[in-house]
Write a protein that holds these residues in place. Sequence first.
Motif, mmCIF file in Angstrom:
data_model
loop_
_atom_site.group_PDB
_atom_site.id
_atom_site.type_symbol
_atom_site.label_atom_id
_atom_site.label_comp_id
_atom_site.label_asym_id
_atom_site.label_seq_id
_atom_site.Cartn_x
_atom_site.Cartn_y
_atom_site.Cartn_z
ATOM 1 N N GLY A 130 54.836 55.182 63.341
ATOM 2 C CA GLY A 130 55.918 56.146 63.466
ATOM 3 C C GLY A 130 55.457 57.312 64.313
ATOM 4 N N MET A 131 56.380 58.000 64.972
ATOM 5 C CA MET A 131 56.004 59.176 65.753
ATOM 6 C C MET A 131 55.845 60.399 64.856
ATOM 7 S SD MET A 131 59.370 60.664 67.698
ATOM 8 C CE MET A 131 58.441 62.136 68.083
ATOM 9 N N TYR A 132 56.319 60.285 63.615
ATOM 10 C CA TYR A 132 56.076 61.297 62.599
ATOM 11 C C TYR A 132 56.136 60.588 61.248
ATOM 12 C CZ TYR A 132 61.213 61.195 62.466
ATOM 13 O OH TYR A 132 62.512 60.792 62.394
ATOM 14 N N HIS A 133 55.593 61.218 60.242
ATOM 15 C CA HIS A 133 55.480 60.627 58.910
ATOM 16 C C HIS A 133 56.862 60.339 58.332
ATOM 17 C CE1 HIS A 133 53.808 61.187 54.538
ATOM 18 N NE2 HIS A 133 54.407 60.026 54.720
ATOM 19 N N ARG A 134 57.153 59.070 58.132
ATOM 20 C CA ARG A 134 58.453 58.675 57.594
ATOM 21 C C ARG A 134 58.378 57.255 57.042
ATOM 22 N NH1 ARG A 134 61.847 56.333 62.253
ATOM 23 N NH2 ARG A 134 60.388 56.108 63.978
ATOM 24 N N GLU A 135 59.477 56.794 56.476
ATOM 25 C CA GLU A 135 59.536 55.421 55.971
ATOM 26 C C GLU A 135 60.013 54.497 57.091
ATOM 27 O OE1 GLU A 135 60.997 54.287 51.870
ATOM 28 O OE2 GLU A 135 62.624 53.458 53.084
ATOM 29 N N LEU A 136 59.316 53.369 57.251
ATOM 30 C CA LEU A 136 59.677 52.389 58.272
ATOM 31 C C LEU A 136 59.846 51.017 57.636
ATOM 32 C CD1 LEU A 136 57.317 53.219 61.299
ATOM 33 C CD2 LEU A 136 59.758 53.690 61.094
ATOM 34 N N THR A 137 60.753 50.266 58.186
ATOM 35 C CA THR A 137 60.922 48.872 57.789
ATOM 36 C C THR A 137 60.365 47.991 58.895
ATOM 37 O OG1 THR A 137 62.930 49.379 56.536
ATOM 38 C CG2 THR A 137 62.567 47.069 57.149
ATOM 39 N N HIS A 153 55.130 54.954 55.790
ATOM 40 C CA HIS A 153 55.043 54.148 54.588
ATOM 41 C C HIS A 153 56.250 53.222 54.568
ATOM 42 C CE1 HIS A 153 57.510 57.636 53.419
ATOM 43 N NE2 HIS A 153 58.149 56.799 52.632
ATOM 44 N N GLY A 154 56.132 52.140 53.837
ATOM 45 C CA GLY A 154 57.199 51.156 53.829
ATOM 46 C C GLY A 154 57.709 50.857 52.436
ATOM 47 N N THR A 155 58.669 49.969 52.373
ATOM 48 C CA THR A 155 59.251 49.582 51.093
ATOM 49 C C THR A 155 58.480 48.448 50.443
ATOM 50 O OG1 THR A 155 60.759 48.104 52.286
ATOM 51 C CG2 THR A 155 61.552 50.321 51.785
ATOM 52 N N ASP A 156 57.638 47.762 51.215
ATOM 53 C CA ASP A 156 56.867 46.637 50.694
ATOM 54 C C ASP A 156 55.453 47.095 50.363
ATOM 55 O OD1 ASP A 156 55.614 44.292 50.057
ATOM 56 O OD2 ASP A 156 56.138 43.225 51.913
ATOM 57 N N PRO A 157 55.085 47.146 49.075
ATOM 58 C CA PRO A 157 53.744 47.614 48.700
ATOM 59 C C PRO A 157 52.625 46.709 49.184
ATOM 60 C CG PRO A 157 54.879 46.680 46.797
ATOM 61 C CD PRO A 157 55.888 46.761 47.906
ATOM 62 N N LYS A 158 52.964 45.533 49.676
ATOM 63 C CA LYS A 158 51.932 44.619 50.174
ATOM 64 C C LYS A 158 51.427 45.022 51.552
ATOM 65 C CE LYS A 158 53.884 40.648 47.665
ATOM 66 N NZ LYS A 158 54.502 39.301 47.805
ATOM 67 N N GLN A 159 52.140 45.937 52.212
ATOM 68 C CA GLN A 159 51.736 46.400 53.535
ATOM 69 C C GLN A 159 50.880 47.656 53.398
ATOM 70 O OE1 GLN A 159 52.382 44.652 56.159
ATOM 71 N NE2 GLN A 159 54.047 43.332 55.510
ATOM 72 N N ALA A 190 60.803 73.259 58.659
ATOM 73 C CA ALA A 190 61.722 72.491 59.502
ATOM 74 C C ALA A 190 62.948 72.087 58.703
ATOM 75 C CB ALA A 190 61.018 71.251 60.044
ATOM 76 N N SER A 191 64.048 71.931 59.395
ATOM 77 C CA SER A 191 65.251 71.411 58.749
ATOM 78 C C SER A 191 64.993 69.993 58.273
ATOM 79 C CB SER A 191 66.430 71.425 59.732
ATOM 80 O OG SER A 191 66.700 72.732 60.172
ATOM 81 N N GLN A 192 65.519 69.660 57.119
ATOM 82 C CA GLN A 192 65.309 68.328 56.560
ATOM 83 C C GLN A 192 66.158 67.296 57.287
ATOM 84 O OE1 GLN A 192 63.175 67.091 53.959
ATOM 85 N NE2 GLN A 192 63.872 65.272 55.044
ATOM 86 N N THR A 193 65.516 66.213 57.707
ATOM 87 C CA THR A 193 66.235 65.057 58.232
ATOM 88 C C THR A 193 66.126 63.940 57.213
ATOM 89 O OG1 THR A 193 64.268 64.246 59.398
ATOM 90 C CG2 THR A 193 65.743 65.709 60.620
ATOM 91 N N ASN A 194 66.902 62.905 57.401
ATOM 92 C CA ASN A 194 66.974 61.845 56.385
ATOM 93 C C ASN A 194 65.645 61.139 56.151
ATOM 94 O OD1 ASN A 194 69.691 62.325 55.950
ATOM 95 N ND2 ASN A 194 70.346 60.852 57.507
ATOM 96 N N ASP A 195 64.817 61.029 57.216
ATOM 97 C CA ASP A 195 63.611 60.224 57.065
ATOM 98 C C ASP A 195 62.311 60.989 57.269
ATOM 99 O OD1 ASP A 195 63.892 60.668 59.732
ATOM 100 O OD2 ASP A 195 63.642 58.582 60.360
ATOM 101 N N ALA A 196 62.381 62.312 57.419
ATOM 102 C CA ALA A 196 61.167 63.091 57.665
ATOM 103 C C ALA A 196 60.477 63.407 56.346
ATOM 104 C CB ALA A 196 61.504 64.372 58.417
ATOM 105 N N THR A 197 59.514 62.599 55.980
ATOM 106 C CA THR A 197 58.820 62.758 54.701
ATOM 107 C C THR A 197 57.978 64.022 54.662
ATOM 108 O OG1 THR A 197 58.732 60.348 54.566
ATOM 109 C CG2 THR A 197 57.300 61.568 53.064
#
Length: 343
Positions: A130-137, A153-159, A190-197
Amino acid sequence: MERKQSRVGIREVAAAAGVSVTTVSHALSGSRSVKAATRERIMAEVARLDYRPDPHARGLRGQRSQLIGLLGDDIVTTPHTSRMVLGAQTAAAEHGCIVVALDPGGDEVVREQQVRYLLDHRVDGVLYAGMYHRELTIPGSLANVPTILLDAHGTDPKQSSVVPDERQIASVAVEHLLEHGHRRIAFVSASQTNDATAVPLREKGFREALRHARVELPRGWVARANADAQGGRTVAHRLLSAPERPTALFCFNDQMAMGAYQAAAALGLSVPGDVSIVGVNNLAIVAGALVPGLTTVGLPHHRMGRWAVERLLRSLDEPDLVPEHLAMPGELVVRDSVAAPRD
């Protein structure tokens, strides 16, 4: 018309060196130890015959391609994420591998084309960044390819994944201000965006550090704007022009800190005499160029890139390796933007 010379194969190298094809394979891949004298003889024949492994033949009998894909939006053009690429390349080179960095720029069609390119070249694994810390699929087409999430970070704990420790990054910045005697500290966030962890985690670290030091946080002293110089300037001007102003600002990134410098100057305030400022990122073009130099917390992107490669290569050797999700701490870089408060 002169006929094009056919590609030299591994069998020709083996015959010229007087060894088996398996021995040549081991010498080239490093998968097993080969006597030094034998390896030197093989490499001499490789050079003499101009032997180049066929990328489409790799993967046979478990042989690795020594190629690692690195795929992510804006990872090459963004200054701080480019350090992840450099860290990955450095670690890969130490293991005789090459990183192929591809940037789809947010275009899903291009992303799938680039994934197909990596698969066609039989990469040993992929760093999905990711170009910044966020959740990726992770794309479904990478389901059967060893993949590490980088700055995500992702939704699959195996990754397995590696991200900055955002709470620690905020805490170390606030603690540095506290050590200099500041008790009126505001957060230019910073303003909160949907995926900016990073946004909620840095705010959490900021609040925890103040709470641990039993320092009160006045209402409105966590102020948000776009994560750029203009946003930092707007928020800092509002905070610093208030009747009860903070003596120190912790800024979400170095760009917002630059805006805070500008706001202070517009109000006739000096840094660090009237207000101390700390940023995040340690961008040389910002933190090192400001006067006075900006104290900031460097993000661990270079180390993250190294870790991701090391983890990927280890997972290839250890198929049963338990996935790891690492939050890597940042490092405080002290310059001249922090001093003790005047009152």
